[in-house]
Design an enzyme around this catalytic site. Sequence first.
Site, PDB file in Angstrom:
ATOM      1  N   ASP A  37      43.909  50.730  27.189  1.00 21.22           N
ATOM      2  CA  ASP A  37      43.731  49.952  28.410  1.00 21.22           C
ATOM      3  C   ASP A  37      44.111  50.800  29.620  1.00 21.22           C
ATOM      4  O   ASP A  37      45.261  51.220  29.749  1.00 21.22           O
ATOM      5  CB  ASP A  37      44.604  48.701  28.375  1.00 21.22           C
ATOM      6  N   MET A  46      36.730  38.615  27.888  1.00 20.81           N
ATOM      7  CA  MET A  46      38.179  38.584  27.976  1.00 20.81           C
ATOM      8  C   MET A  46      38.692  37.189  27.609  1.00 20.81           C
ATOM      9  O   MET A  46      38.224  36.181  28.140  1.00 20.81           O
ATOM     10  CB  MET A  46      38.651  38.945  29.382  1.00 20.81           C
ATOM     11  N   HIS A  52      39.065  50.779  27.698  1.00 22.56           N
ATOM     12  CA  HIS A  52      38.789  49.577  28.492  1.00 22.56           C
ATOM     13  C   HIS A  52      39.286  49.839  29.901  1.00 22.56           C
ATOM     14  O   HIS A  52      40.492  49.890  30.147  1.00 22.56           O
ATOM     15  CB  HIS A  52      39.492  48.374  27.861  1.00 22.56           C
ATOM     16  N   HIS A  82      42.324  51.304  20.907  1.00 20.96           N
ATOM     17  CA  HIS A  82      41.912  50.703  22.175  1.00 20.96           C
ATOM     18  C   HIS A  82      42.911  51.115  23.257  1.00 20.96           C
ATOM     19  O   HIS A  82      44.111  50.860  23.129  1.00 20.96           O
ATOM     20  CB  HIS A  82      41.893  49.177  22.024  1.00 20.96           C
ATOM     21  N   MET A  98      40.037  48.804  33.391  1.00 18.25           N
ATOM     22  CA  MET A  98      40.315  47.714  34.332  1.00 18.25           C
ATOM     23  C   MET A  98      40.653  48.347  35.673  1.00 18.25           C
ATOM     24  O   MET A  98      41.798  48.355  36.130  1.00 18.25           O
ATOM     25  CB  MET A  98      41.454  46.839  33.800  1.00 18.25           C
ATOM     26  N   ASP A 125      39.287  40.305  23.660  1.00 15.67           N
ATOM     27  CA  ASP A 125      40.513  41.033  23.979  1.00 15.67           C
ATOM     28  C   ASP A 125      41.466  40.079  24.681  1.00 15.67           C
ATOM     29  O   ASP A 125      41.149  39.541  25.737  1.00 15.67           O
ATOM     30  CB  ASP A 125      40.172  42.216  24.889  1.00 15.67           C
ATOM     31  N   SER A 142      45.264  47.717  20.372  1.00 17.36           N
ATOM     32  CA  SER A 142      45.584  48.214  21.706  1.00 17.36           C
ATOM     33  C   SER A 142      46.904  48.967  21.694  1.00 17.36           C
ATOM     34  O   SER A 142      47.935  48.421  21.278  1.00 17.36           O
ATOM     35  CB  SER A 142      45.671  47.052  22.694  1.00 17.36           C
ATOM     36  N   MET A 144      44.547  50.747  33.575  1.00 13.70           N
ATOM     37  CA  MET A 144      44.726  49.798  34.678  1.00 13.70           C
ATOM     38  C   MET A 144      45.227  50.519  35.913  1.00 13.70           C
ATOM     39  O   MET A 144      46.110  51.375  35.817  1.00 13.70           O
ATOM     40  CB  MET A 144      45.709  48.692  34.262  1.00 13.70           C
TER      41      MET A 144
END
Length: 219
Positions: A33, A135, A64, A31, A66, A173, A8, A35
């Site tokens: 993230d 998760m 990913h 990876h 979120m 993760d 990540s 958000m």
Amino acid sequence: MDVTISPSILNCDIANLASEIEKVRNADYAHVDVMDNHFVPNLSWGLPVVEAVIRQDILPVDAHLMIEDADSWAPAYAEAGCASVTFHAEAAVAPIRLAREIRRQGAKVGMALRPATDITPYIDLLPEIDMLLVMTVEPGFGGQSFLKSMMPKIRRTRDAISTANLQVAVQVDGGINRETICLAAEAGANVFVAGSAVYKAEDAYSEVEALRQLAKTHC
């Protein structure tokens, strides 16, 4: 299934993005993230940073998301060139339609579940996805402690995949390090997101290799 390591970049020095990704060039994916400070209580980055990682052309991108309203936003990440796009089941109104649209844009499809979300209602959706993300922390912040209580959920997920004779990866993760990767691999995970463990290591490249070998042997 083969072991996949996906560091990540949430824990990297974003000001030196190319060199930070180069440190983990032996990984399978980068990876990213995403958000939005609504679905989770944190704000990271969005499509422009993802596109910047793609432009580096060092590693394929595992995004990913979120975020709220995944149905509207997730296809754009596939269209931008992500190799894999993961949306949260809790944020999707029409997960099957969304999965098919992501795949139509040329990306693999991942679906993520928060720790408290049961796998059972989603078992029938497994043929529509390429990866199920369990998760192992509450989504939103890096550096959290691994939730060992998720191991039965990983086992149930792997059992459901095997029973259906599917080739669906199981990703974990959150809190993945040399100790916890062994627990997750033994439970049935084969795709591992590691942030702090990799980017806080003295040698990120070597740490990726160490994690890969531990996962292959289940320690």
